[in-house]
Design a protein around this motif. Structure first.
Motif, PDB file in Angstrom:
ATOM      1  N   LEU A   1      24.304 -33.066  18.796  1.00 18.08           N
ATOM      2  CA  LEU A   1      24.314 -34.523  18.740  1.00 18.08           C
ATOM      3  C   LEU A   1      23.231 -35.109  19.648  1.00 18.08           C
ATOM      4  O   LEU A   1      22.551 -36.073  19.294  1.00 18.08           O
ATOM      5  CB  LEU A   1      25.688 -35.037  19.161  1.00 18.08           C
ATOM      6  N   VAL A   2      23.032 -34.495  20.801  1.00 21.10           N
ATOM      7  CA  VAL A   2      22.081 -35.011  21.789  1.00 21.10           C
ATOM      8  C   VAL A   2      20.654 -34.563  21.494  1.00 21.10           C
ATOM      9  O   VAL A   2      19.708 -35.355  21.520  1.00 21.10           O
ATOM     10  CB  VAL A   2      22.486 -34.565  23.206  1.00 21.10           C
ATOM     11  N   TYR A   3      20.479 -33.264  21.187  1.00 20.67           N
ATOM     12  CA  TYR A   3      19.132 -32.700  21.131  1.00 20.67           C
ATOM     13  C   TYR A   3      18.535 -32.644  19.722  1.00 20.67           C
ATOM     14  O   TYR A   3      17.324 -32.779  19.564  1.00 20.67           O
ATOM     15  CB  TYR A   3      19.133 -31.286  21.721  1.00 20.67           C
ATOM     16  N   ASP A   4      19.345 -32.414  18.705  1.00 23.05           N
ATOM     17  CA  ASP A   4      18.789 -32.244  17.360  1.00 23.05           C
ATOM     18  C   ASP A   4      18.308 -33.571  16.794  1.00 23.05           C
ATOM     19  O   ASP A   4      19.025 -34.569  16.845  1.00 23.05           O
ATOM     20  CB  ASP A   4      19.827 -31.642  16.411  1.00 23.05           C
ATOM     21  N   SER A   5      17.106 -33.571  16.249  1.00 23.64           N
ATOM     22  CA  SER A   5      16.560 -34.816  15.687  1.00 23.64           C
ATOM     23  C   SER A   5      15.826 -34.563  14.378  1.00 23.64           C
ATOM     24  O   SER A   5      14.884 -35.269  14.057  1.00 23.64           O
ATOM     25  CB  SER A   5      15.627 -35.479  16.701  1.00 23.64           C
ATOM     26  N   VAL A   6      16.229 -33.536  13.621  1.00 20.63           N
ATOM     27  CA  VAL A   6      15.572 -33.303  12.340  1.00 20.63           C
ATOM     28  C   VAL A   6      15.968 -34.417  11.373  1.00 20.63           C
ATOM     29  O   VAL A   6      17.123 -34.821  11.299  1.00 20.63           O
ATOM     30  CB  VAL A   6      15.920 -31.916  11.741  1.00 20.63           C
TER      31      VAL A   6
ATOM     32  N   TYR B   1      21.498 -42.934  11.154  1.00 23.56           N
ATOM     33  CA  TYR B   1      22.783 -42.248  11.119  1.00 23.56           C
ATOM     34  C   TYR B   1      22.550 -40.750  11.305  1.00 23.56           C
ATOM     35  O   TYR B   1      21.502 -40.225  10.916  1.00 23.56           O
ATOM     36  CB  TYR B   1      23.499 -42.503   9.789  1.00 23.56           C
ATOM     37  N   LYS B   2      23.514 -40.100  11.904  1.00 23.41           N
ATOM     38  CA  LYS B   2      23.428 -38.655  12.052  1.00 23.41           C
ATOM     39  C   LYS B   2      24.650 -38.015  11.394  1.00 23.41           C
ATOM     40  O   LYS B   2      25.793 -38.394  11.677  1.00 23.41           O
ATOM     41  CB  LYS B   2      23.349 -38.242  13.526  1.00 23.41           C
ATOM     42  N   VAL B   3      24.376 -37.060  10.513  1.00 19.08           N
ATOM     43  CA  VAL B   3      25.427 -36.289   9.869  1.00 19.08           C
ATOM     44  C   VAL B   3      25.484 -34.927  10.548  1.00 19.08           C
ATOM     45  O   VAL B   3      24.461 -34.244  10.668  1.00 19.08           O
ATOM     46  CB  VAL B   3      25.152 -36.115   8.360  1.00 19.08           C
ATOM     47  N   ILE B   4      26.665 -34.548  10.995  1.00 21.35           N
ATOM     48  CA  ILE B   4      26.849 -33.228  11.609  1.00 21.35           C
ATOM     49  C   ILE B   4      27.883 -32.447  10.817  1.00 21.35           C
ATOM     50  O   ILE B   4      28.986 -32.941  10.554  1.00 21.35           O
ATOM     51  CB  ILE B   4      27.275 -33.353  13.081  1.00 21.35           C
ATOM     52  N   ILE B   5      27.490 -31.250  10.434  1.00 23.28           N
ATOM     53  CA  ILE B   5      28.368 -30.334   9.705  1.00 23.28           C
ATOM     54  C   ILE B   5      28.552 -29.087  10.565  1.00 23.28           C
ATOM     55  O   ILE B   5      27.575 -28.488  11.023  1.00 23.28           O
ATOM     56  CB  ILE B   5      27.763 -29.963   8.340  1.00 23.28           C
ATOM     57  N   GLN B   6      29.792 -28.722  10.783  1.00 19.58           N
ATOM     58  CA  GLN B   6      30.086 -27.577  11.649  1.00 19.58           C
ATOM     59  C   GLN B   6      31.123 -26.673  10.986  1.00 19.58           C
ATOM     60  O   GLN B   6      32.236 -27.107  10.700  1.00 19.58           O
ATOM     61  CB  GLN B   6      30.596 -28.066  13.012  1.00 19.58           C
ATOM     62  N   PRO B   7      30.764 -25.414  10.749  1.00 18.59           N
ATOM     63  CA  PRO B   7      31.757 -24.483  10.193  1.00 18.59           C
ATOM     64  C   PRO B   7      32.791 -24.112  11.249  1.00 18.59           C
ATOM     65  O   PRO B   7      32.518 -24.200  12.461  1.00 18.59           O
ATOM     66  CB  PRO B   7      30.919 -23.270   9.802  1.00 18.59           C
ATOM     67  N   GLU B   8      33.957 -23.696  10.815  1.00 21.79           N
ATOM     68  CA  GLU B   8      34.961 -23.236  11.769  1.00 21.79           C
ATOM     69  C   GLU B   8      34.457 -21.993  12.501  1.00 21.79           C
ATOM     70  O   GLU B   8      33.487 -21.352  12.091  1.00 21.79           O
ATOM     71  CB  GLU B   8      36.273 -22.945  11.058  1.00 21.79           C
TER      72      GLU B   8
ATOM     73  N   PHE C   1      28.500 -20.028  16.012  1.00 19.64           N
ATOM     74  CA  PHE C   1      28.561 -21.388  16.563  1.00 19.64           C
ATOM     75  C   PHE C   1      27.395 -22.252  16.081  1.00 19.64           C
ATOM     76  O   PHE C   1      26.837 -23.054  16.830  1.00 19.64           O
ATOM     77  CB  PHE C   1      28.606 -21.355  18.090  1.00 19.64           C
ATOM     78  N   SER C   2      27.026 -22.080  14.817  1.00 12.47           N
ATOM     79  CA  SER C   2      25.939 -22.875  14.242  1.00 12.47           C
ATOM     80  C   SER C   2      26.414 -24.301  13.969  1.00 12.47           C
ATOM     81  O   SER C   2      27.570 -24.535  13.614  1.00 12.47           O
ATOM     82  CB  SER C   2      25.460 -22.246  12.930  1.00 12.47           C
ATOM     83  N   VAL C   3      25.496 -25.241  14.156  1.00 11.12           N
ATOM     84  CA  VAL C   3      25.771 -26.651  13.867  1.00 11.12           C
ATOM     85  C   VAL C   3      24.622 -27.183  13.023  1.00 11.12           C
ATOM     86  O   VAL C   3      23.452 -26.926  13.310  1.00 11.12           O
ATOM     87  CB  VAL C   3      25.900 -27.484  15.156  1.00 11.12           C
TER      88      VAL C   3
END
Length: 377
Positions: free
Chosen positions: A59-64, A144-151, A81-83
């Motif tokens: 959330l803080v560092y990724d800016s693609v 807007y930022k979309v974050i997808i995180q697998p379990e 732990f991929s995001v």
């Protein structure tokens, strides 16, 4: 035997009762999908904290940044732990849809959407537990930022689709984006006023349709708009304004359905000296006119429909000196880092000819053209 059956019966009742209590508690406390995941799957506190921290880092560092429609496929690896984080510029009236398709019904993925505020990113909506799909109507022009995180233990192939569509139907039958030739804010009367809508040009008599369901609050002829119709969108508490009509259709005022014909394109009112067109506007009771364009703007590019899963590996090797970019495009991106031949990368997925990657020397994710790296077994 009877005692054992009786014990199992009561155990089932207890478990069912606990499930109902948890569901009721979730409704009252608005538990997030991640909180339910931790509780119901008995996730270890320390591992869950690591998992949550990876999301905060993204959330803080990724800016693609990505353009829509966007599609990416790859594979989730257990405890990697991929995001997956994507920055998108959106406008009021856009409908944003995010979907993650998995090849395993037992795996989970979590979707969250954030807005960029002056204080940082703010979570505005998250997917329900067990649901890999989320839709949001955009209320403000923002990043807007979309974050997808697998379990944590997800081990499945995935296909991510992110797309936008307009909240409304295009108001002129058969019309296209290119037919809109005068936009919000354009100067009128020598700069004395600004254009409070969008003009859509079409042949005289072309049907003008209801962009959404609602009820008609006014139809008639008056003022600058000439023959006009006002349609109240009760869902969004705003009014749609159709002006310069050649004629008005006969319609049940209180039961208008999306797609119903309201009238026909003309040039009445102060448009008598211009070619036939529809002036389309949107007004909110407490804020006046708002830009209507993105409510009706059709997608310039058709959504991608490739359902194949890309069989990527967890790691890759850079085959020659390479530029890492903040978008999956050479034309619309910036170089954010350079890698040398022989550097290793973590491959998150693939989008067309681009790898979505994380370099071992960086906190950020980025895009690397697939010709510049090769997966490692």
């Amino acid at each position: 035997m009877n005692d054992r059956i009786l014990f199992l019966f009561f155990l089932i009742l207890v478990l069912a009762s606990c499930s109902k209590i948890n569901k009721a508690k979730d409704l009252l406390t608005h538990s997030s999908a991640q909180e339910i995941y931790k509780r119901d799957l008995y996730i270890n506190d320390d591992i869950f904290k690591i998992w949550e921290n990876e999301k905060q880092k993204a959330l803080v560092y990724d800016s693609v940044a990505i353009d829509l429609p966007y599609q990416e496929s790859g594979r989730f690896f257990p405890k990697s732990f991929s995001v997956y984080s994507y920055l998108i510029e959106l406008h009021r009236g856009d409908l944003l849809s995010v979907e993650v398709k998995l090849d395993s019904t037992s795996s989970l993925a979590f979707i969250d959407i954030f807005t960029l505020e002056t204080s940082g990113f703010k979570n505005i909506i998250g997917s329900e537990f067990g649901k890999q799909k989320l839709q949001l109507e955009i209320a403000e022009d923002k990043l807007y930022k979309v974050i997808i995180q697998p379990e944590i233990d997800a081990g499945s192939y995935f296909n991510i689709k992110i797309n936008r569509s307009p909240a409304y139907l295009f108001p002129v039958a058969g019309g296209k984006n290119r037919d809109a030739q005068s936009f919000w804010g354009a100067q009128r009367d020598g700069g004395k006023r600004a254009h409070e809508g969008v003009d859509i040009f079409a042949k005289r008599g072309t049907p003008v349709i209801a962009s959404t369901a609602g009820r008609i609050t006014y139809m008639g002829e008056k003022g600058l708009g000439g023959k006009q119709v006002w349609l109240r969108d009760l869902k969004r508490s705003q009014s749609l304004y159709y002006a310069h009509l050649d004629s008005i259709a006969s319609i049940n005022k209180n039961q208008v359905k999306a797609g119903d014909t309201l009238g026909f394109v003309g040039n009445t009112g102060n448009a008598r000296t211009t070619p036939p067109h529809l002036h389309f506007g949107i007004y909110r009771s407490n804020r006046g006119a708002i830009n209507p364009y993105h409510f009706i703007k059709q997608n310039d590019v058709k959504p991608l429909n490739n359902e194949n899963f890309y069989p990527n590996h967890l790691n890759g090797l850079v085959t020659r000196n390479a530029n890492l970019r903040n978008s999956n495009s050479v034309k619309n991106s910036e170089i954010i880092q350079k890698l040398a031949q022989g550097d290793t990368i973590q491959i998150l997925g693939r989008s067309s000819e681009w790898y979505h990657i994380k370099a071992t020397s960086s906190k950020n994710t980025s895009f690397l053209h697939s010709s510049l790296a090769t997966p490692l077994n």
